[in-house]
Design a protein around this motif. Structure first.
Motif, PDB file in Angstrom:
ATOM      1  N   SER A  42       0.369  -1.502  -0.106  1.00 48.89           N
ATOM      2  CA  SER A  42       0.131  -0.231  -0.501  1.00 48.89           C
ATOM      3  C   SER A  42       1.121   1.355   0.256  1.00 48.89           C
ATOM      4  O   SER A  42       1.803   1.364   0.620  1.00 48.89           O
ATOM      5  N   VAL A  43       0.085   2.211  -0.017  1.00 46.88           N
ATOM      6  CA  VAL A  43       1.154   3.319  -0.560  1.00 46.88           C
ATOM      7  C   VAL A  43       0.324   4.418   0.255  1.00 46.88           C
ATOM      8  O   VAL A  43      -0.094   4.616   1.106  1.00 46.88           O
ATOM      9  N   ASN A  62       9.384   5.238 -10.548  1.00 44.40           N
ATOM     10  CA  ASN A  62       9.144   4.653 -11.111  1.00 44.40           C
ATOM     11  C   ASN A  62       9.548   5.572 -12.354  1.00 44.40           C
ATOM     12  O   ASN A  62       8.055   5.518 -13.221  1.00 44.40           O
ATOM     13  N   TYR A  88       4.674   9.197  -6.336  1.00 45.03           N
ATOM     14  CA  TYR A  88       4.880   8.455  -7.273  1.00 45.03           C
ATOM     15  C   TYR A  88       5.433   7.358  -7.029  1.00 45.03           C
ATOM     16  O   TYR A  88       5.543   6.388  -7.786  1.00 45.03           O
ATOM     17  N   LYS A  90       3.469   3.744  -5.723  1.00 46.60           N
ATOM     18  CA  LYS A  90       2.565   2.501  -6.550  1.00 46.60           C
ATOM     19  C   LYS A  90       2.504   0.615  -5.692  1.00 46.60           C
ATOM     20  O   LYS A  90       3.356   0.604  -5.523  1.00 46.60           O
ATOM     21  N   PRO A  91       1.457   0.352  -5.034  1.00 44.90           N
ATOM     22  CA  PRO A  91       1.318  -1.386  -4.619  1.00 44.90           C
ATOM     23  C   PRO A  91       2.135  -1.463  -5.770  1.00 44.90           C
ATOM     24  O   PRO A  91       2.043  -2.115  -6.807  1.00 44.90           O
ATOM     25  N   ASN A  94       8.472  -1.433  -6.664  1.00 41.61           N
ATOM     26  CA  ASN A  94       8.808   0.147  -6.982  1.00 41.61           C
ATOM     27  C   ASN A  94      10.519   0.315  -7.124  1.00 41.61           C
ATOM     28  O   ASN A  94      10.559  -0.170  -6.970  1.00 41.61           O
TER      29      ASN A  94
END
Length: 725
Positions: A42-43, A62, A88, A90-91, A94
């Motif tokens: 999770s972010v 990314n 920037y 994401k799940p 990275n």
């Protein structure tokens, strides 16, 4: 390993990374890539990283361009940036990556200390992403070095072979090749190691990142031999080239951004063949025929070369440059499709100052001044973004005055004082450009301006904090002046460069001594305010001694202006007004011992004191109007008759008409520290309605100056805390 040197709160569990395995003794114009993969489910809402490099980094997450830094500084108090990378992330997988650039030599923006390094600290959901042995490092492929400097003051040409370089190396889907390696443990160094023995956090905003695109201006044919196949400076190729501007779109194109831009040039090129060569050259001006006016001396030619692969090529320059247009040259007749753009990197100043009137002359002058000021602000006040990118302190004082017409943001002025104060000579003098190590950059007159700029900050903000912080540096300058003036006037000592002004026939001694007197008088005022009698008394004693030694037998305009500003020689005011200031203002500025566009600021300030308001505005409309008539979009370094291909067309020491539009046309003049008191005596513009907004530490002053239909109707709105005298 854990840091125990006091930096664990800034760079916890992070280490300086190097790439000493490759060419460890050859650092010039070097680029190194760093990469770290990690996975999250999770972010988080926010992920702050602290990041820095010596000399500069470009950070990616990314594949997205996140930022460029750090701000210029000195290694003993090295800057770092705090950046939120959460937007920037994401799940899943990275990648955080960085391209390190190392000058490998000193210039007017950087001091080389013999070593490079990259340092980042951060944590994502309990995962340490700080620089350590889990990172990968390699020498950046594709870059061709030893191709010459664009300018001795700043950067190198940039040559890149797209066939060897990889444009996706910072992406999550990229598969690392064998040239990537984990740094060995002995290559890890703790924060706090030499030469970066301390750190300072960037306290002003990161530069903007807007992508700007140009319009194609002209195209034509290229006629040249095979000399481009040799490895030499770009200027040597262009000297041998012949361009025929017939619109044929056969080999050469010029793209125009319509005005000065500052940032990272981006080139997207479609090539039908492998190995095609594209040269590019950036410039600021066009000749009388509308064609590129390029400096071909070799020391001030900004550009480079791309060796292309078949298909799509994308390259973004490592360092920010300043220019207006770019010429692209197809060396191999490959019918290239070229689309340039720029990632703008200017200081995001909160512009609140406004000036409006239904008159193209006045609004045009305001606009070119504002645009020039904006494009000469980056991580410091720059004299001009093209050629130098340098923070000259005489320029910086004028730029600070310009800034305060538009904003109350004092952070670049504060930061500039820190950089100048960080390195001084044993005699007490400062460097005139900072950071720098050049012996030619020691200007005693700019040390005097360091004193004046401390007062400018105090007068604008009402704070004595900056003076207190740099009190010892200021006092050492004053003690230098005190020693040098023991027998009267200070001499123009051949050990140093006395700039004073670009005026070939100027006797600089008188003006230099008056700059010192003016600076010491202003510092004495702050010192008295803080109870610092030692500094105040030394200033007063030295300034009195120099003033008594001045004879004014044949003062240059420069000396007369500075003498008026000191307020010490009122017995000469009427004589100088009649014989020096008014003749200058009424001239075409082509007078003997004429002040440059830079030093004319001080003559205009003196003219305000002497009651020459109408003549000042008349001079501005004529002289800066001439710039508009020439099609200039920014204020240049020199008066137009002195133009050459090597001069800057965007130079903020000429952008001060904004100050006099506020002070004279709108009649708003500061009369006390922190703008606690003002006068309101507008000159206006005959037949016109003028409206203005001017920021102060108390809030915005708003004016409406109506001179239409023979009516005089002046209105002013003051924020609480300002009294109208």
């Amino acid at each position: 390993m854990a840091s125990d040197l006091g930096f664990s709160n800034i760079f916890p569990e992070a280490f300086w990374l190097h790439n000493n395995a490759a060419l460890p003794s050859y650092e010039v114009d070097r680029r190194i890539q760093f990469r770290r993969e990690f996975e999250i489910t999770s972010v988080p809402e926010k992920v702050l990283v602290n990041v820095t490099a010596d000399a500069r980094y470009t950070l990616y997450v990314n594949g997205s361009w996140v930022g460029h830094g750090p701000a210029r500084g000195v290694q003993a108090m090295w800057p770092y940036d705090e950046i939120d990378i959460a937007p920037y992330l994401k799940p899943g997988k990275n990648v955080i990556a960085a391209l390190l650039y190392h000058y490998g030599s000193s210039n007017y923006t950087y001091i080389y200390e013999g070593i490079h390094g990259f340092l980042l600290a951060g944590n994502v959901n309990g995962i340490n992403i700080g620089t350590n042995q889990q990172w990968l490092v390699r020498e950046a492929p594709g870059y061709i070095r030893n191709v010459g400097r664009c300018a001795s003051q700043y950067a190198y040409l940039e040559w890149f072979d797209c066939r060897e370089g990889e444009s996706d190396w910072m992406m999550p889907e990229y598969q690392c090749k064998e040239d990537w390696n984990n740094p060995p443990e002995e290559a890890l160094r703790m924060p706090g190691c030499a030469p970066w023995t301390n750190f300072i956090k960037r306290y002003f905003p990161m530069p903007s990142m807007e992508i700007l695109k140009p319009e194609i201006r002209e195209s034509g044919k290229l006629i040249s031999g095979n000399s481009w196949q040799e490895k030499k400076h770009l200027a040597q190729y262009i000297k041998a080239d012949t361009f025929i501007w017939d619109g044929s779109d056969n080999g050469v194109k010029v793209f125009d951004f319509g005005g000065e831009v500052v940032g990272h040039l981006i080139l997207d090129v479609e090539s039908p063949v492998d190995g095609a060569v594209l040269d590019f050259c950036c410039f600021e001006a066009f000749d009388k025929n509308g064609h590129p006016w390029i400096n071909l001396k070799g020391s001030s030619t900004y550009g480079g070369r791309l060796c292309l692969k078949h298909g799509s090529n994308h390259h973004e320059l490592t360092l920010p440059w300043g220019f207006r247009a770019v010429m692209v040259i197809d060396r191999t007749g490959g019918e290239l499709s070229v689309a340039p753009s720029i990632r703008e990197t200017v200081y995001p100043m909160d512009i609140r100052g406004k000036f409006s009137v239904d008159d193209e002359r006045f609004t045009g002058i305001w606009k070119i001044c504002l645009e020039t000021q904006r494009h000469c602000m980056y991580d410091a006040y720059m004299d001009g973004p093209w050629r130098e990118f340098a923070q000259w302190w005489g320029d910086a004082l004028v730029q600070a005055v310009n800034t305060f017409v538009l904003s109350t943001d004092d952070r670049l002025l504060v930061r500039g004082h820190e950089i100048v104060a960080a390195r001084t000579l044993p005699c007490g003098l400062t460097y005139g450009v900072a950071p720098a190590v050049s012996p030619s950059a020691v200007l005693p007159d700019y040390s005097a301006i360091f004193l004046i700029s401390l007062y400018a900050h105090y007068y604008q903000t009402g704070s004595t904090e900056l003076y207190t912080k740099h009190r010892d540096v200021a006092f050492n300058i004053i003690k230098f002046f005190d020693r040098e003036s023991e027998n009267g006037l200070m001499s123009v000592d051949k050990r140093y460069w006395f700039f004073v002004d670009w005026c070939r026939d100027l006797d600089k001694q008188e003006t230099y001594n008056l700059l010192a007197v003016y600076g010491m008088d202003k510092i004495a005022e702050i010192a008295r305010e803080t109870g610092d009698t030692e500094v105040a008394e030394t200033c007063e004693k030295c300034a009195d001694r120099i003033s008594a030694a001045l004879k004014f037998t044949d003062p240059a305009p420069h000396a007369a202006a500075m003498a008026v500003l000191t307020g010490r020689f009122e017995q000469y005011h009427e004589k100088w007004k009649k014989e020096i200031i008014l003749p200058f203002l009424k001239s075409d500025h082509k007078i003997p011992r004429r002040p440059s566009s830079y030093f004319s600021y001080y003559l205009f300030e003196a003219g305000k004191i002497l009651g020459c308001d109408a003549e000042i505005i008349d001079a501005i409309t004529r002289w800066w109007g001439e710039m508009l008539d020439m099609g200039l979009t920014n204020t240049p370094e020199h008066w137009p008759e002195n133009f050459s291909a090597g001069n800057s067309r965007c130079h903020a020491w000429s952008a001060y008409p904004m100050v006099f539009f506020r002070d004279i046309i709108c009649g708003v003049r500061q009369k006390d520290v922190r703008w606690d008191k003002i006068t309101f005596k507008p000159l206006g513009i005959p037949g016109k309605l003028v409206e203005g907004v001017f920021p102060t530490p108390h809030g915005e002053i708003k004016v409406r100056i109506d001179r239409r239909n023979g009516v005089v109707n002046d209105e002013i709105t003051l924020p609480p805390g300002i009294v109208q005298a």
